[in-house]
Design a protein around this motif. Structure first.
Motif, PDB file in Angstrom:
ATOM      1  N   LYS A  37       0.856  -1.203   0.000  1.00  0.00           N
ATOM      2  CA  LYS A  37       0.000   0.000   0.000  1.00  0.00           C
ATOM      3  C   LYS A  37       0.880   1.237   0.000  1.00  0.00           C
ATOM      4  O   LYS A  37       1.758   1.365   0.846  1.00  0.00           O
ATOM      5  CB  LYS A  37      -0.912   0.000   1.236  1.00  0.00           C
ATOM      6  N   SER A  55       0.688   5.500  -0.216  1.00  0.00           N
ATOM      7  CA  SER A  55      -0.174   6.676  -0.252  1.00  0.00           C
ATOM      8  C   SER A  55       0.174   7.471  -1.510  1.00  0.00           C
ATOM      9  O   SER A  55       1.285   7.372  -2.047  1.00  0.00           O
ATOM     10  CB  SER A  55       0.041   7.538   0.989  1.00  0.00           C
ATOM     11  N   ASP A  87      -6.487   2.589   2.579  1.00  0.00           N
ATOM     12  CA  ASP A  87      -5.910   1.639   3.553  1.00  0.00           C
ATOM     13  C   ASP A  87      -6.878   0.466   3.752  1.00  0.00           C
ATOM     14  O   ASP A  87      -6.480  -0.695   3.779  1.00  0.00           O
ATOM     15  CB  ASP A  87      -5.654   2.322   4.903  1.00  0.00           C
ATOM     16  N   THR A  88      -8.145   0.796   3.897  1.00  0.00           N
ATOM     17  CA  THR A  88      -9.141  -0.268   4.041  1.00  0.00           C
ATOM     18  C   THR A  88      -9.188  -1.108   2.762  1.00  0.00           C
ATOM     19  O   THR A  88      -9.296  -2.335   2.820  1.00  0.00           O
ATOM     20  CB  THR A  88     -10.523   0.336   4.362  1.00  0.00           C
ATOM     21  N   LYS A 113       2.783  -1.306   4.336  1.00  0.00           N
ATOM     22  CA  LYS A 113       2.315   0.076   4.147  1.00  0.00           C
ATOM     23  C   LYS A 113       3.514   1.014   4.057  1.00  0.00           C
ATOM     24  O   LYS A 113       4.182   1.298   5.056  1.00  0.00           O
ATOM     25  CB  LYS A 113       1.381   0.463   5.294  1.00  0.00           C
ATOM     26  N   THR A 149       5.220   4.441   3.793  1.00  0.00           N
ATOM     27  CA  THR A 149       4.906   5.835   4.132  1.00  0.00           C
ATOM     28  C   THR A 149       6.192   6.658   4.129  1.00  0.00           C
ATOM     29  O   THR A 149       7.237   6.186   3.682  1.00  0.00           O
ATOM     30  CB  THR A 149       4.285   5.933   5.551  1.00  0.00           C
ATOM     31  N   MET A 174      -3.084   4.389  10.260  1.00  0.00           N
ATOM     32  CA  MET A 174      -4.149   3.723   9.491  1.00  0.00           C
ATOM     33  C   MET A 174      -5.467   3.978  10.201  1.00  0.00           C
ATOM     34  O   MET A 174      -5.487   4.150  11.411  1.00  0.00           O
ATOM     35  CB  MET A 174      -3.907   2.216   9.431  1.00  0.00           C
ATOM     36  N   ASP A 175      -6.572   3.954   9.455  1.00  0.00           N
ATOM     37  CA  ASP A 175      -7.844   4.196  10.123  1.00  0.00           C
ATOM     38  C   ASP A 175      -8.342   2.926  10.805  1.00  0.00           C
ATOM     39  O   ASP A 175      -7.883   1.817  10.525  1.00  0.00           O
ATOM     40  CB  ASP A 175      -8.887   4.756   9.140  1.00  0.00           C
ATOM     41  N   ALA A 195      -9.591  -0.091   8.738  1.00  0.00           N
ATOM     42  CA  ALA A 195      -8.516  -0.906   8.153  1.00  0.00           C
ATOM     43  C   ALA A 195      -7.889  -1.807   9.222  1.00  0.00           C
ATOM     44  O   ALA A 195      -7.708  -3.016   9.010  1.00  0.00           O
ATOM     45  CB  ALA A 195      -7.460   0.007   7.527  1.00  0.00           C
TER      46      ALA A 195
END
Ligand code: UDP
Length: 239
Positions: A13, A15, A145-146, A162, A164, A199-200, A203
């Motif tokens: 993932k 962004s 993210d989800t 992820k 970043t 992350m939210d 997710a």
């Protein structure tokens, strides 16, 4: 570095901001090409790679709704379309590296890519193609993210990486507080309790429920993607 991958199938993932380089906006060719080359190196290790890209380098639904008074659903669709731009740019860069790729969108955009079909996505991976998942989940009110966790669960990926611009998960924002401490490992329960912004919660909850670990690492440092895939503890693993 051992050169042995820790996982056989991953979802990466990224962004949108990462693809925007130092400005965080638009597409930085140097960054896109460097990341494409690192993905090529990971692929050469025999790893199946699914990629989810964000769209924040062009548009974020929630920001447009709050700052400009746009309808949130309309704004989120614009955000999802932004992820398609990034997916196509990344596809082009990967193919210039000699890789075979497919872009699969959560909603149909027939002129430029395939729709997401789970069985077909798995088949692409089995054939050694890199699959880029575009348009998030295809629904407003969600994040990419989800979408990354959802696609990881659907293609049975062993991990979500992820990438970043920070070195992992910290107890505080390291950009604002230099005394922030990085976790090498943290549980999903703790990550949710601390309300970490990396992350939210949707997710985190889904990856916890599906038992898919998330490794947060700094993809802006050259070589970090391959190191992470080979299991070097340079980021934070949430599990
Ligand atoms: N988005 C959405 N549903 C999804 C994924 C994304 O509505 O399933 C929209 C949302 O507006 C979001 C934008 O697309 O702000 C870009 O995605 P995101 O913010 O996750 O990108 P990133 O921050 O990773 O670049």
């Amino acid at each position: 570095m051992s050169g042995q991958p820790r996982w056989r199938r991953i979802v990466l993932k990224m962004s949108g901001e990462v693809l925007g380089g130092t400005s965080g906006f638009g597409l930085d060719d140097t960054v896109v090409n460097r990341i494409a080359d690192e993905i090529r190196a990971v692929h050469a290790l025999g790893v199946d790679i699914g990629i989810v890209v964000g769209g924040g380098n062009f548009f974020r639904g929630v920001e447009a709704a709050v700052m400009r008074g746009m309808d949130r659903v309309a704004a989120d669709y614009i955000g999802m379309l932004a992820t398609v731009i990034n997916a196509l740019a990344l596809q082009e860069a990967l193919e210039r590296c000699g890789l075979e790729t497919r872009v699969m969108s959560a909603f149909e955009i027939r002129a430029v890519c395939e729709p997401f079909i789970q069985r077909r996505a798995v088949r692409h991976l089995e054939k050694g193609r890199i699959v880029i998942f575009a348009a998030g989940t295809g629904h407003p009110f969600f994040s990419t993210d989800t979408a990354a966790v959802l696609r990881a669960a659907q293609i049975k990926a062993e991990v979500i990486l992820k990438g970043t611009d920070v070195d992992g998960v910290y107890d505080r924002d390291p950009h604002q507080d230099p005394a922030a401490v990085r976790f090498e490992r943290i549980s999903f329960a703790k990550a949710l309790e601390l309300n970490l912004r990396v992350m939210d919660a949707t997710a985190f909850s889904l990856s916890w429920e599906r038992n898919i670990p998330i490794v947060v690492f700094n993809i802006t440092v050259p070589g970090n993607l391959v190191r992470t895939v080979c299991g070097e503890p340079i980021g934070t693993i949430v599990m």
